[in-house]
Design a protein around this motif. Sequence first.
Motif, mmCIF file in Angstrom:
data_model
loop_
_atom_site.group_PDB
_atom_site.id
_atom_site.type_symbol
_atom_site.label_atom_id
_atom_site.label_comp_id
_atom_site.label_asym_id
_atom_site.label_seq_id
_atom_site.Cartn_x
_atom_site.Cartn_y
_atom_site.Cartn_z
ATOM 1 N N MET A 81 0.810 -1.220 0.000
ATOM 2 C CA MET A 81 0.000 0.000 0.000
ATOM 3 C C MET A 81 0.842 1.267 0.000
ATOM 4 S SD MET A 81 -3.412 -0.621 2.318
ATOM 5 C CE MET A 81 -2.842 -1.960 3.337
ATOM 6 N N LYS A 82 2.063 1.193 0.551
ATOM 7 C CA LYS A 82 2.934 2.362 0.594
ATOM 8 C C LYS A 82 4.029 2.305 -0.479
ATOM 9 C CE LYS A 82 3.951 4.399 4.300
ATOM 10 N NZ LYS A 82 4.542 4.861 5.554
ATOM 11 N N SER A 83 3.900 1.375 -1.403
ATOM 12 C CA SER A 83 4.908 1.221 -2.455
ATOM 13 C C SER A 83 4.622 2.190 -3.598
ATOM 14 C CB SER A 83 4.913 -0.213 -2.967
ATOM 15 O OG SER A 83 3.692 -0.487 -3.632
ATOM 16 N N PRO A 84 5.622 2.488 -4.414
ATOM 17 C CA PRO A 84 5.409 3.375 -5.573
ATOM 18 C C PRO A 84 4.349 2.853 -6.533
ATOM 19 C CG PRO A 84 7.744 3.145 -5.122
ATOM 20 C CD PRO A 84 7.041 2.173 -4.224
ATOM 21 N N VAL A 85 4.164 1.535 -6.588
ATOM 22 C CA VAL A 85 3.157 0.972 -7.490
ATOM 23 C C VAL A 85 1.768 1.532 -7.177
ATOM 24 C CG1 VAL A 85 2.025 -1.176 -8.194
ATOM 25 C CG2 VAL A 85 4.489 -1.153 -7.785
ATOM 26 N N ILE A 86 1.455 1.683 -5.900
ATOM 27 C CA ILE A 86 0.154 2.213 -5.485
ATOM 28 C C ILE A 86 0.170 3.735 -5.427
ATOM 29 C CG2 ILE A 86 -1.604 2.182 -3.683
ATOM 30 C CD1 ILE A 86 -1.241 -0.485 -5.157
ATOM 31 N N LEU A 87 1.195 4.293 -4.828
ATOM 32 C CA LEU A 87 1.209 5.742 -4.596
ATOM 33 C C LEU A 87 1.322 6.536 -5.888
ATOM 34 C CD1 LEU A 87 3.392 6.011 -1.352
ATOM 35 C CD2 LEU A 87 0.913 5.815 -1.589
ATOM 36 N N GLU A 88 2.015 6.025 -6.868
ATOM 37 C CA GLU A 88 2.101 6.730 -8.150
ATOM 38 C C GLU A 88 0.728 6.845 -8.812
ATOM 39 O OE1 GLU A 88 4.961 4.668 -10.467
ATOM 40 O OE2 GLU A 88 6.703 5.621 -9.504
ATOM 41 N N LYS A 89 -0.065 5.788 -8.719
ATOM 42 C CA LYS A 89 -1.414 5.841 -9.295
ATOM 43 C C LYS A 89 -2.310 6.780 -8.501
ATOM 44 C CE LYS A 89 -1.434 1.325 -11.572
ATOM 45 N NZ LYS A 89 0.020 1.149 -11.502
ATOM 46 N N VAL A 90 -2.110 6.843 -7.179
ATOM 47 C CA VAL A 90 -2.878 7.788 -6.360
ATOM 48 C C VAL A 90 -2.547 9.221 -6.763
ATOM 49 C CG1 VAL A 90 -3.214 8.654 -4.005
ATOM 50 C CG2 VAL A 90 -3.071 6.193 -4.415
ATOM 51 N N ILE A 91 -1.277 9.490 -6.982
ATOM 52 C CA ILE A 91 -0.855 10.831 -7.404
ATOM 53 C C ILE A 91 -1.470 11.188 -8.747
ATOM 54 C CG2 ILE A 91 1.141 12.207 -8.125
ATOM 55 C CD1 ILE A 91 2.783 10.724 -6.020
ATOM 56 N N ASP A 92 -1.502 10.224 -9.669
ATOM 57 C CA ASP A 92 -2.075 10.489 -10.994
ATOM 58 C C ASP A 92 -3.582 10.709 -10.922
ATOM 59 O OD1 ASP A 92 0.430 10.233 -12.097
ATOM 60 O OD2 ASP A 92 0.181 8.112 -12.604
ATOM 61 N N GLU A 93 -4.277 9.898 -10.138
ATOM 62 C CA GLU A 93 -5.731 10.018 -10.063
ATOM 63 C C GLU A 93 -6.166 11.329 -9.413
ATOM 64 O OE1 GLU A 93 -7.704 6.739 -8.298
ATOM 65 O OE2 GLU A 93 -7.133 5.312 -9.875
ATOM 66 N N LEU A 94 -5.453 11.753 -8.386
ATOM 67 C CA LEU A 94 -5.814 12.989 -7.679
ATOM 68 C C LEU A 94 -5.094 14.208 -8.227
ATOM 69 C CD1 LEU A 94 -5.889 11.710 -3.986
ATOM 70 C CD2 LEU A 94 -7.802 11.977 -5.561
ATOM 71 N N ASN A 95 -4.196 13.974 -9.221
ATOM 72 C CA ASN A 95 -3.422 15.069 -9.814
ATOM 73 C C ASN A 95 -2.664 15.853 -8.737
ATOM 74 O OD1 ASN A 95 -2.422 16.645 -11.908
ATOM 75 N ND2 ASN A 95 -4.174 18.055 -11.888
ATOM 76 N N LEU A 96 -1.961 15.121 -7.882
ATOM 77 C CA LEU A 96 -1.231 15.739 -6.775
ATOM 78 C C LEU A 96 0.111 16.279 -7.257
ATOM 79 C CD1 LEU A 96 -1.847 13.058 -3.997
ATOM 80 C CD2 LEU A 96 -3.107 15.175 -4.383
ATOM 81 N N ASN A 97 0.483 17.415 -6.726
ATOM 82 C CA ASN A 97 1.784 18.012 -7.030
ATOM 83 C C ASN A 97 2.761 17.637 -5.919
ATOM 84 O OD1 ASN A 97 3.843 19.512 -8.141
ATOM 85 N ND2 ASN A 97 3.097 21.463 -7.315
ATOM 86 N N THR A 98 3.106 16.372 -5.868
ATOM 87 C CA THR A 98 4.000 15.871 -4.819
ATOM 88 C C THR A 98 4.735 14.650 -5.333
ATOM 89 O OG1 THR A 98 4.108 15.165 -2.495
ATOM 90 C CG2 THR A 98 2.263 14.355 -3.791
ATOM 91 N N SER A 99 5.769 14.261 -4.612
ATOM 92 C CA SER A 99 6.545 13.082 -4.986
ATOM 93 C C SER A 99 6.039 11.864 -4.224
ATOM 94 C CB SER A 99 8.030 13.309 -4.684
ATOM 95 O OG SER A 99 8.236 13.468 -3.292
ATOM 96 N N VAL A 100 6.486 10.694 -4.671
ATOM 97 C CA VAL A 100 6.097 9.456 -4.003
ATOM 98 C C VAL A 100 6.620 9.430 -2.567
ATOM 99 C CG1 VAL A 100 6.375 6.952 -4.009
ATOM 100 C CG2 VAL A 100 5.928 8.161 -6.150
ATOM 101 N N ASP A 101 7.855 9.877 -2.369
ATOM 102 C CA ASP A 101 8.433 9.885 -1.017
ATOM 103 C C ASP A 101 7.662 10.827 -0.090
ATOM 104 O OD1 ASP A 101 10.357 8.059 -1.754
ATOM 105 O OD2 ASP A 101 11.852 9.589 -2.250
ATOM 106 N N ALA A 102 7.271 12.000 -0.621
ATOM 107 C CA ALA A 102 6.522 12.952 0.204
ATOM 108 C C ALA A 102 5.151 12.390 0.577
ATOM 109 C CB ALA A 102 6.377 14.276 -0.523
#
Length: 237
Positions: A81-102
Amino acid sequence: MEETISLKELFTTIRKRIKLLMILPLIAVVVSGLVSYLFLTPIYQSSTQILVNQSKSDMQNLSQADLRTNIELINTYNVIMKSPVILEKVIDELNLNTSVDALNSRVTVGSAQNSQVVAITVQHEDPAMAAQIANSVATVFQREIVDIMNVDNVSILSVAQISDNPSPVKPNPTLNMAIAFVVGLMAAVGLAFLLEYLDTTVKTEQDIESLLGLPVIGVVARMESTGTVKKNRRKAS
């Protein structure tokens, strides 16, 4: 010769520096309150819960061994759940201006001992964004775990919601000021005894007896000046 400090001397030192013991903790509390209310950004928290279970087709044949297997899978799921595989898709879906680490630093995943329920907690400056991220992590994980591990055993129990009057989880001004008071008081006590230790002046008969180890056999009285004596006589008359 070893020096000893009596309880009376300790209280005497504290009484002499009582202003310091009152002012320094008060300053610490005021500074802590100002920093907590004016300079620290409020952080809000939102959570959602998922259930790790068997697929619907296997629910009737669920056994204790299956439950233990599900519980063991939770540790793996927490990492995914905290891996880039999941978090990258969350960033794309919500259009977040942040990095995976942040984003990773804002997300906390955990479950109670021997529980199949996993809580996804997100902290963010915006309470609405905290809820959106928590819900997005849950839905993305539920969707992607089917392809990642070829299983369909994740259900969303509850979604993150925004309360009418959200309260920040940090900073906690009351706790910060209480800690500042304790630290300020400890610092004031230490400073008081340090000043007393550095003060080598002789002010009283007791100081002489303590310094020389000899009894005081006479004291020179304080003499008033001639002008003061005349002034006192006029007041008396």
